[in-house]
Write a protein that holds these residues in place. Sequence first.
Motif, PDB file in Angstrom:
ATOM      1  N   LYS A 106       0.829  -1.192   0.000  1.00 38.35           N
ATOM      2  CA  LYS A 106       0.000   0.000   0.000  1.00 38.35           C
ATOM      3  C   LYS A 106       0.874   1.256   0.000  1.00 38.35           C
ATOM      4  CE  LYS A 106      -4.189  -1.825   0.420  1.00 38.35           C
ATOM      5  NZ  LYS A 106      -5.194  -1.673  -0.646  1.00 38.35           N
ATOM      6  N   LYS A 107       0.570   2.184  -0.915  1.00 33.10           N
ATOM      7  CA  LYS A 107       1.243   3.482  -0.892  1.00 33.10           C
ATOM      8  C   LYS A 107       0.641   4.362   0.193  1.00 33.10           C
ATOM      9  CE  LYS A 107       2.159   5.861  -4.621  1.00 33.10           C
ATOM     10  NZ  LYS A 107       3.624   6.134  -4.539  1.00 33.10           N
ATOM     11  N   THR A 108       1.477   5.206   0.766  1.00 31.89           N
ATOM     12  CA  THR A 108       1.012   6.100   1.818  1.00 31.89           C
ATOM     13  C   THR A 108       0.798   7.528   1.327  1.00 31.89           C
ATOM     14  OG1 THR A 108       3.311   6.506   2.469  1.00 31.89           O
ATOM     15  CG2 THR A 108       2.123   4.752   3.629  1.00 31.89           C
ATOM     16  N   ASP A 109       1.206   7.822   0.102  1.00 33.41           N
ATOM     17  CA  ASP A 109       1.004   9.165  -0.444  1.00 33.41           C
ATOM     18  C   ASP A 109       0.425   9.060  -1.839  1.00 33.41           C
ATOM     19  OD1 ASP A 109       3.297   8.680  -2.198  1.00 33.41           O
ATOM     20  OD2 ASP A 109       4.530   9.118  -0.465  1.00 33.41           O
ATOM     21  N   ARG A 110      -0.251  10.115  -2.271  1.00 38.19           N
ATOM     22  CA  ARG A 110      -0.895  10.142  -3.579  1.00 38.19           C
ATOM     23  C   ARG A 110      -0.550  11.447  -4.283  1.00 38.19           C
ATOM     24  NH1 ARG A 110      -2.231   4.920  -4.527  1.00 38.19           N
ATOM     25  NH2 ARG A 110      -2.899   4.033  -2.535  1.00 38.19           N
ATOM     26  N   THR A 111      -0.416  11.355  -5.588  1.00 41.57           N
ATOM     27  CA  THR A 111      -0.166  12.538  -6.403  1.00 41.57           C
ATOM     28  C   THR A 111      -1.454  12.914  -7.115  1.00 41.57           C
ATOM     29  OG1 THR A 111       2.117  11.847  -6.733  1.00 41.57           O
ATOM     30  CG2 THR A 111       1.250  13.510  -8.237  1.00 41.57           C
ATOM     31  N   GLY A 112      -1.828  14.177  -7.041  1.00 39.67           N
ATOM     32  CA  GLY A 112      -3.066  14.642  -7.653  1.00 39.67           C
ATOM     33  C   GLY A 112      -2.975  14.724  -9.162  1.00 39.67           C
ATOM     34  N   TRP A 149      -0.366  20.697  -8.909  1.00 38.50           N
ATOM     35  CA  TRP A 149       0.585  19.813  -9.595  1.00 38.50           C
ATOM     36  C   TRP A 149       1.499  20.635 -10.496  1.00 38.50           C
ATOM     37  CZ3 TRP A 149       2.818  18.027 -13.979  1.00 38.50           C
ATOM     38  CH2 TRP A 149       3.373  16.754 -13.974  1.00 38.50           C
ATOM     39  N   MET A 150       0.901  21.549 -11.230  1.00 40.19           N
ATOM     40  CA  MET A 150       1.685  22.340 -12.175  1.00 40.19           C
ATOM     41  C   MET A 150       2.700  23.225 -11.458  1.00 40.19           C
ATOM     42  SD  MET A 150      -1.381  23.245 -14.871  1.00 40.19           S
ATOM     43  CE  MET A 150      -0.352  24.164 -16.014  1.00 40.19           C
ATOM     44  N   ALA A 151       2.330  23.757 -10.302  1.00 37.24           N
ATOM     45  CA  ALA A 151       3.260  24.614  -9.569  1.00 37.24           C
ATOM     46  C   ALA A 151       4.460  23.827  -9.062  1.00 37.24           C
ATOM     47  CB  ALA A 151       2.541  25.285  -8.398  1.00 37.24           C
ATOM     48  N   THR A 152       4.226  22.565  -8.685  1.00 39.94           N
ATOM     49  CA  THR A 152       5.306  21.734  -8.152  1.00 39.94           C
ATOM     50  C   THR A 152       6.174  21.138  -9.244  1.00 39.94           C
ATOM     51  OG1 THR A 152       4.006  21.174  -6.201  1.00 39.94           O
ATOM     52  CG2 THR A 152       5.804  19.676  -6.761  1.00 39.94           C
ATOM     53  N   TRP A 153       5.558  20.658 -10.320  1.00 39.16           N
ATOM     54  CA  TRP A 153       6.254  19.812 -11.285  1.00 39.16           C
ATOM     55  C   TRP A 153       6.523  20.467 -12.637  1.00 39.16           C
ATOM     56  CZ3 TRP A 153       8.280  15.843  -9.009  1.00 39.16           C
ATOM     57  CH2 TRP A 153       7.636  15.217  -7.939  1.00 39.16           C
ATOM     58  N   CYS A 154       5.976  21.657 -12.886  1.00 36.74           N
ATOM     59  CA  CYS A 154       6.082  22.260 -14.226  1.00 36.74           C
ATOM     60  C   CYS A 154       6.870  23.558 -14.203  1.00 36.74           C
ATOM     61  CB  CYS A 154       4.695  22.565 -14.792  1.00 36.74           C
ATOM     62  SG  CYS A 154       3.742  21.118 -15.245  1.00 36.74           S
ATOM     63  N   LEU A 155       7.538  23.808 -15.305  1.00 29.68           N
ATOM     64  CA  LEU A 155       8.166  25.093 -15.594  1.00 29.68           C
ATOM     65  C   LEU A 155       7.756  25.445 -17.020  1.00 29.68           C
ATOM     66  CD1 LEU A 155      10.207  27.390 -14.911  1.00 29.68           C
ATOM     67  CD2 LEU A 155      11.994  25.917 -15.899  1.00 29.68           C
ATOM     68  N   TYR A 156       6.978  26.490 -17.176  1.00 25.41           N
ATOM     69  CA  TYR A 156       6.499  26.815 -18.519  1.00 25.41           C
ATOM     70  C   TYR A 156       6.313  28.322 -18.674  1.00 25.41           C
ATOM     71  CZ  TYR A 156       1.801  27.359 -16.508  1.00 25.41           C
ATOM     72  OH  TYR A 156       0.725  27.771 -15.772  1.00 25.41           O
ATOM     73  N   GLY A 157       6.285  28.762 -19.933  1.00 26.35           N
ATOM     74  CA  GLY A 157       6.093  30.167 -20.237  1.00 26.35           C
ATOM     75  C   GLY A 157       6.986  30.596 -21.377  1.00 26.35           C
TER      76      GLY A 157
END
Length: 364
Positions: A290-296, A303-311
């Motif tokens: 069983k995983k204890t954490d989930r990614t949205g 999600w985009m603020a944490t994992w993305c760099l764009y512009g």
Amino acid sequence: MRFSVFLNARTMTPDADRQLTVDLERHALLAGELGFDAIFLPDHHFNGYMAIASDSYMFASYLAAKLPAMHFGFSVTTVPLHHPVRFVERINILDHLTKGKLLVGVGSGTTPEEMIGFGVNYKDAGRIAEENLAAAEALWNKRMEDDAIELDGFHKGRVLQRIAPSPYGEKHARLMPVAMKDASITRAAVNGWPAFIPAFTPPQIGGLEPLTHVKKYFGKYHEQLLAAGHSSETVKDALSWTTHSYQCVHLAETDEQARKEVLEILTSYQEAVDRESAFNAKAESDDANKKTDRTGSALTEEWMATWCLYGSPATVIDKLRAYQQVGIGNILCGTVTGPLTEQRLAYADQTLRLLAQHVTPAFQ
């Protein structure tokens, strides 16, 4: 500040694997032509996430022959899935093939489905990772005249002579722990190695303030690195490769165009992740996995603020100035995130060119 390319594409069906391999090679060669510092590869199995990453060391050795000036890294090797002997042997071989330009990210893994395919329970992954890393250090240090090394943990073995080949340099290739657990931070700092600096704190995966987490983890790592008594050259090298990763980096001429295109990219990415959910559920059918954490969802602002760099290039430069001020030495750019269609590859090449033309010069 260094800029590296993270090859993290997906395939949705088996018949797409062949073209993926061809396209990733071409994209890596373009990165070399444009002057990027390193190619990083993940370590994944069974699910189509970077199908060729089922043996990233083999793919890296192939690319190294074509890109002799390039550094190569792994983000990250799932240590519990690798027998310590094979782990050390393959690192040493690739260390020679890259002439010492190797950075081996190490972690315990995140996906139960991949664990159970190798007979590893997810709940045991952290313990096995520590066990394997301790065994690897013993194997690297073993001389022919030393007593045999007995491996009597999850992986078994008895090594009588030594690991061949020996490392390329006086020491083995640099490992790169993820600076999230205290033990991992200490391992990187004491050895004078770089570290991956995360933008979130479990169990919350994602959020609107990634820089807060980056500052926290970098500060802990940096303090211990300076306190470890290394030479100024070792500290400088470690910091120059200390890495903040973006799963998805996308540039366009304008912010509006970049936003529109990145949402298109992430929609396909999320469809690929959703396709895997039924298999993930099967893997987590017992308490040992069983995983204890989930990614949205990747289509959320968190999600985009944490994992993305764009512009646009100007916007991306502004965003990265804050990370440069913290002390991040290497930005790892996931340029091929999601299923690698013809259009997706065109977006990826567009991003590489705009980074090389406008962004990397601003940080040199």
